[in-house]
Write an enzyme that holds these catalytic residues in place. Structure first.
Site, mmCIF file in Angstrom:
data_model
loop_
_atom_site.group_PDB
_atom_site.id
_atom_site.type_symbol
_atom_site.label_atom_id
_atom_site.label_comp_id
_atom_site.label_asym_id
_atom_site.label_seq_id
_atom_site.Cartn_x
_atom_site.Cartn_y
_atom_site.Cartn_z
ATOM 1 N N LYS A 243 48.032 19.231 -9.373
ATOM 2 C CA LYS A 243 47.224 18.887 -10.545
ATOM 3 C C LYS A 243 48.041 18.102 -11.576
ATOM 4 C CE LYS A 243 43.223 20.698 -9.443
ATOM 5 N NZ LYS A 243 42.030 19.835 -9.247
ATOM 6 N N TYR B 163 49.423 24.318 -6.392
ATOM 7 C CA TYR B 163 48.245 23.876 -7.151
ATOM 8 C C TYR B 163 48.659 23.171 -8.446
ATOM 9 C CZ TYR B 163 43.700 24.286 -9.542
ATOM 10 O OH TYR B 163 42.528 24.027 -10.189
#
Length: 255
Positions: free
Chosen positions: A165, A161
């Site tokens: 990002k 993640y």
């Protein structure tokens, strides 16, 4: 020195990914209140998508909900075609769609790595690539990618993640440089811990730990994120591009 021809928000069609709930729903509502006709996509939550559309219509806005997996370029193209058929070319794009597949890096499967990167990063590439030609033709565009404070400070158990990002920052700044001469801006909003339906299920101890880590001493709200994103999509933000704007109560300060 020339200036861009002004137009009302009613002439700026918006597209939001991941709009069925949480931050995405508030983004859709904020843009609708600003006057944008818009489409939004969702991956599976058809009930949530219907509720988002109903909220928009109750506020006097116009919205089209489309089921689409942003990791699939063909699905993205089909979603854009449906929105364009309803309202016209998309010139405001917000990439909010995201998933998590948490786990320690030594145990993380290739499948969980790929799923998160494909949705959270490659999905944004797909929508930007699809929207850019229309924005270039219009000589106008607003693109906002929703990242995370985790991109800057890291998060144990979320290597996939955080990496995806963080990748949005490089994607955003490259797109900002490529498209700036066409009056197209591209920016990042990086939320910190935000109150959503997911946080409602977390323990009081976890919430207390998070609040203690945030200088402002509380979790943020989805509408606080949406307000910043709506500004970056507005005429008033015409001279802001390639920026990373934190909405995190100071959590990532200095990173």
């Amino acid at each position: 020195m020339g200036c861009a021809v002004s137009a009302s928000s009613a002439d700026r069609v918006a597209f939001v990914t991941g709009g069925s709930r949480g931050i995405g729903r508030e983004i859709v509502l904020a843009l609708a209140r600003a006057g944008h006709p818009l489409g939004f996509c969702y991956s599976a939550d058809s009930d949530g998508a219907r509720e988002t559309r109903e909220v928009v219509e109750q506020a006097g806005g116009k919205a089209v909900a489309v089921r689409a997996d942003v990791a699939d370029a063909d699905a993205v193209d089909a979603a854009f075609r449906e929105v364009e058929s309803a309202f016209g070319p998309v010139t405001v794009l917000v990439n909010n769609a995201g998933i998590t597949r948490d786990g320690l890096v030594v145990r993380m499967s290739d499948e969980h790595w790929r799923a998160v990167v494909d949705t959270n990063l490659t999905g944004a590439f797909h929508t930007i690539r699809r929207a850019a030609p229309g924005m270039m033709k219009a000589r106008y565009g607003r693109i906002v990618n929703v990242s995370s404070a985790s991109a800057h400070i890291g998060q144990a158990g979320q290597a996939n993640y955080a990496a995806a990002k963080a990748g949005l920052v490089g994607l955003t700044r490259s797109v900002a440089r490529e498209l700036a001469r066409r009056n197209i801006t591209c920016n990042v909003v990086a939320p910190g811990p935000i109150v959503t339906s997911m946080t409602d299920d977390l323990t009081d101890d976890w919430r207390a730990q998070v609040e203690a880590a945030v200088p402002l001493g509380r979790l943020g709200t989805a509408d606080e994120c949406a307000a910043v994103i709506a500004f970056l999509c507005s005429e008033s933000a015409a001279y802001v591009t390639g920026a990373v704007v934190p909405v995190d109560g100071g959590l990532a300060m200095g990173h």
